[in-house]
Scaffold this motif. Structure first.
Motif, PDB file in Angstrom:
ATOM      1  N   PRO A  84       0.834  -1.213   0.000  1.00 44.63           N
ATOM      2  CA  PRO A  84       0.000   0.000   0.000  1.00 44.63           C
ATOM      3  C   PRO A  84       0.868   1.262   0.000  1.00 44.63           C
ATOM      4  N   GLY A  85       0.490   2.255  -0.760  1.00 47.83           N
ATOM      5  CA  GLY A  85       1.209   3.521  -0.735  1.00 47.83           C
ATOM      6  C   GLY A  85       1.188   4.116   0.660  1.00 47.83           C
ATOM      7  N   ARG A  86       2.339   4.637   1.087  1.00 48.33           N
ATOM      8  CA  ARG A  86       2.422   5.293   2.401  1.00 48.33           C
ATOM      9  C   ARG A  86       2.070   6.768   2.200  1.00 48.33           C
ATOM     10  N   THR A  87       0.993   7.189   2.806  1.00 46.86           N
ATOM     11  CA  THR A  87       0.447   8.494   2.470  1.00 46.86           C
ATOM     12  C   THR A  87       0.116   9.311   3.709  1.00 46.86           C
ATOM     13  N   ALA A  88       0.243  10.628   3.588  1.00 44.48           N
ATOM     14  CA  ALA A  88      -0.054  11.538   4.704  1.00 44.48           C
ATOM     15  C   ALA A  88      -1.540  11.865   4.729  1.00 44.48           C
ATOM     16  N   ASN A  89      -2.356  10.826   4.661  1.00 44.21           N
ATOM     17  CA  ASN A  89      -3.806  10.925   4.849  1.00 44.21           C
ATOM     18  C   ASN A  89      -4.165  10.114   6.078  1.00 44.21           C
ATOM     19  N   LEU A  90      -4.966  10.698   6.956  1.00 39.27           N
ATOM     20  CA  LEU A  90      -5.287  10.016   8.203  1.00 39.27           C
ATOM     21  C   LEU A  90      -6.262   8.865   7.969  1.00 39.27           C
ATOM     22  N   THR A  91      -5.959   7.723   8.597  1.00 40.18           N
ATOM     23  CA  THR A  91      -6.952   6.647   8.684  1.00 40.18           C
ATOM     24  C   THR A  91      -7.508   6.568  10.095  1.00 40.18           C
ATOM     25  N   GLN A  92      -6.914   7.329  11.000  1.00 49.73           N
ATOM     26  CA  GLN A  92      -7.441   7.491  12.352  1.00 49.73           C
ATOM     27  C   GLN A  92      -7.359   8.975  12.709  1.00 49.73           C
ATOM     28  N   ALA A  93      -8.357   9.462  13.422  1.00 51.52           N
ATOM     29  CA  ALA A  93      -8.403  10.887  13.757  1.00 51.52           C
ATOM     30  C   ALA A  93      -7.240  11.274  14.661  1.00 51.52           C
ATOM     31  N   LEU A  94      -6.776  12.494  14.490  1.00 54.16           N
ATOM     32  CA  LEU A  94      -5.818  13.124  15.401  1.00 54.16           C
ATOM     33  C   LEU A  94      -6.480  14.384  15.974  1.00 54.16           C
ATOM     34  N   PRO A  95      -5.951  14.951  17.045  1.00 56.42           N
ATOM     35  CA  PRO A  95      -6.581  16.152  17.621  1.00 56.42           C
ATOM     36  C   PRO A  95      -6.814  17.244  16.579  1.00 56.42           C
ATOM     37  N   GLY A  96      -8.069  17.652  16.436  1.00 56.84           N
ATOM     38  CA  GLY A  96      -8.421  18.706  15.493  1.00 56.84           C
ATOM     39  C   GLY A  96      -8.550  18.255  14.059  1.00 56.84           C
ATOM     40  N   ARG A  97      -8.357  16.985  13.800  1.00 59.44           N
ATOM     41  CA  ARG A  97      -8.396  16.458  12.430  1.00 59.44           C
ATOM     42  C   ARG A  97      -9.173  15.150  12.407  1.00 59.44           C
TER      43      ARG A  97
END
Length: 559
Positions: A204-217
């Motif tokens: 799988p491509g390693r991408t700076a898209n969240l698959t789990q929420a982070l604070p404020g995102r």
């Protein structure tokens, strides 16, 4: 009256600048963040983020006027109606091409962090030792072990989705769950892994898209519309991530429409004292002072700024004493590979609009493999069901067309290689004394080209992909080479490289200009070699590492 005195000045608010602002403010410094373009506020200034194609006057495409106004941008996919406002005005910001150089720039708060492809990979020691091993250019002054903790640091905060694969040439990281391969990609991946003994792998491509929420995102909504800005903050950008963190400290001042024209230098103390700024609207000049200066204006603009600074001491500019400032310009060459059709999966479909694809890590010139060129390449691609466009040529309009369009098309799969471009002293930028920008300052003259090593590599980039697809049972396999010119990869690097010796490099191992140690350069210009992985994650890690060193050095009164 607003203060003109700060602890640190950061020039540029893109990926590196955002990280510098965050790290320096969180360590207690009062920071001035300077951006030459306009402000883009998170969420509020993403007017097209939820628009349908039918809502654009030209359905999101390009017009004759746009092509006339953006002669460089029109050369490839970036020119479109949807996010035109986030690309640099080419009339105000010209440059000189000694050879064709497709420079795609983003001048606004967030820079190209709003527009980037988000693919995020670590370099390995195969990359950090490559120049030394091959006798090319100079050796990197750092090794992977020194940067690994900083990769951890930035991955956790940025949110990188990926799978742990245990590959020496592509180290694992602090990943969120990967965006999985779709069913067709899984099928092809299994066959390639079996056919090539696991040495060639689809992951799988390693991408700076969240698959789990982070604070404020929040986690990614699978809309695949990242280049329009994400109201959910689901992909990493300055706006969604580093800028809010810096603002939260109460120690950040952001100034927009602020074009930095030179770094101010005290030749007696051998230190920078600040920067000179031109107001983009009024052309008024203001000097700002600080104990630290971080240049994060992107590879070519940070080097341009160095070339314009301290010229009373060094005619070639601050950092030019080695003779390497402006040289060794690199990018990643791509747009060649192979594609084909997958049969037997007509009852399957994809989930959502995944904003990434698959990746095939480098395998050439590693582990005993030897080719007629140096270094290697990775692949980026995807498998998808073909859309309604497939039937237009044959059917056009009418009942048959409508009936055909109720069904998805066949599965297709394809990938392009991303190849390493060698550092070459002859690939260089310089100030053009005969051309100025809208503010009367000399523009860059760019002289850069790929060489025989890249040409030979591109043959493998096509043939290897065709070989893998054929081995996986894909039919109608065909290779392609759509042509490449430097900067099309939007990965400019290398014009102020790091090194161990001030006689052969511009920056030391901590990204400090040898001739002015309180000036740090942490964007792509610092790269000593390009590797074949997308470089932004490495810029983030180097920036965070340099910021810690800068603050500790200040506290020890060494700067």
């Amino acid at each position: 009256m607003q203060s003109t005195e700060f602890d640190a000045i950061v020039v540029g608010s893109g990926i590196s600048g955002g990280w510098a602002a965050k790290e320096l403010t969180e360590r207690g410094l009062r920071v001035l963040l300077l951006e030459r373009g306009k402000n883009v506020e998170h969420v509020k200034d993403y007017p097209n983020a939820t628009k349908g194609t039918w809502e654009y006057p030209h359905r999101g495409g390009r017009t004759q006027q746009m092509e006339q106004d953006y002669p460089v941008l029109k050369r490839d996919y970036p020119l479109n109606e949807k996010n035109l406002d986030w690309w640099a005005n080419e009339t105000e910001n010209p440059y000189t091409e000694v050879k064709r150089f497709d420079w795609y720039r983003g001048y606004q708060v967030g820079g190209r962090s709003l527009l980037w492809g988000r693919q995020s990979y670590r370099l390995s020691d195969f990359d950090f030792t490559a120049n030394q091993r091959d006798g090319i250019a100079i050796d990197w002054p750092i090794r992977y072990a020194e940067l690994a903790p900083w990769y951890d640091h930035v991955e956790r905060f940025a949110g990188i989705a990926g799978s742990r694969e245990g590959l020496a040439q592509l180290p694992d990281g602090e990943f969120q769950p990967a965006m999985p391969l779709n069913c067709a990609e899984e099928k092809v991946a299994e066959r390639i892994a079996k056919g090539f003994g696991g040495r060639r792998r689809i992951i799988p491509g390693r991408t700076a898209n969240l698959t789990q929420a982070l604070p404020g995102r929040t986690a990614c909504q699978y809309r695949n519309a990242c280049w329009l800005g994400c109201p959910h903050g689901a992909y990493f950008s300055t706006q969604s991530s580093t800028l809010p963190a810096a603002v939260a400290t109460g120690r950040l001042t952001l100034k927009v429409h602020a074009i930095v024209s030179e770094v101010l230098y005290d030749k007696d103390r051998k230190r920078a004292t600040g920067v000179r700024v031109i107001d983009a609207a009024t052309k008024a000049t203001t000097d700002y002072t600080a104990r630290l200066v971080f240049l994060c204006a992107s590879t070519l603009n940070s080097t341009w700024l160095l070339m314009r600074s301290a010229t009373d001491v060094w005619p070639g500019g601050l950092g030019s004493s080695s003779g390497e400032l402006g040289h060794n310009l690199m990018d990643h060459h791509f747009r060649c590979g192979a594609r084909g059709v997958i049969e037997g999966m007509e009852d399957s479909y994809v989930y959502g609009r995944r904003p990434t694809g698959f990746y095939i890590p480098r395998y050439r010139n590693l582990f005993g493999d030897r080719r007629g060129y140096l270094r290697g390449f990775g692949y980026q691609g995807s498998a998808n069901r073909r859309g309604w466009e497939r039937a237009v040529a044959e059917l056009g309009i009418g009942a048959s067309f409508k009936t055909a369009m109720t069904q998805p098309g066949e599965w297709s799969i394809g990938a392009t290689g991303f190849g390493e471009m060698l550092p070459n002293h002859a690939n260089r930028i310089a100030l053009d004394p005969n051309k100025v920008d809208a503010w009367g300052m000399p523009v860059l003259s760019i002289d850069c080209a790929t060489g025989e090593n890249e040409r030979l590599m591109r043959v493998d980039m096509m043939n290897d992909m065709a070989e893998m697809l054929t081995a996986a049972g894909v039919r109608e396999v065909e290779t392609f080479d759509n042509g490449y010119w430097p900067a099309m990869g939007i990965h400019e690097m290398g014009t102020a490289r790091m090194g161990r010796d001030p006689k052969t490099s511009v920056l030391n191992a901590r990204n400090q200009v040898w001739d002015a140690p309180n000036v740090f350069v942490t964007d792509g210009s610092c790269m000593t070699s390009a590797a074949c992985q997308n470089p932004s994650l490495t810029y983030m890690a180097l920036t965070a590492r340099a910021a810690e060193h800068a603050v500790e050095s200040l506290n020890r009164r060494e700067l």
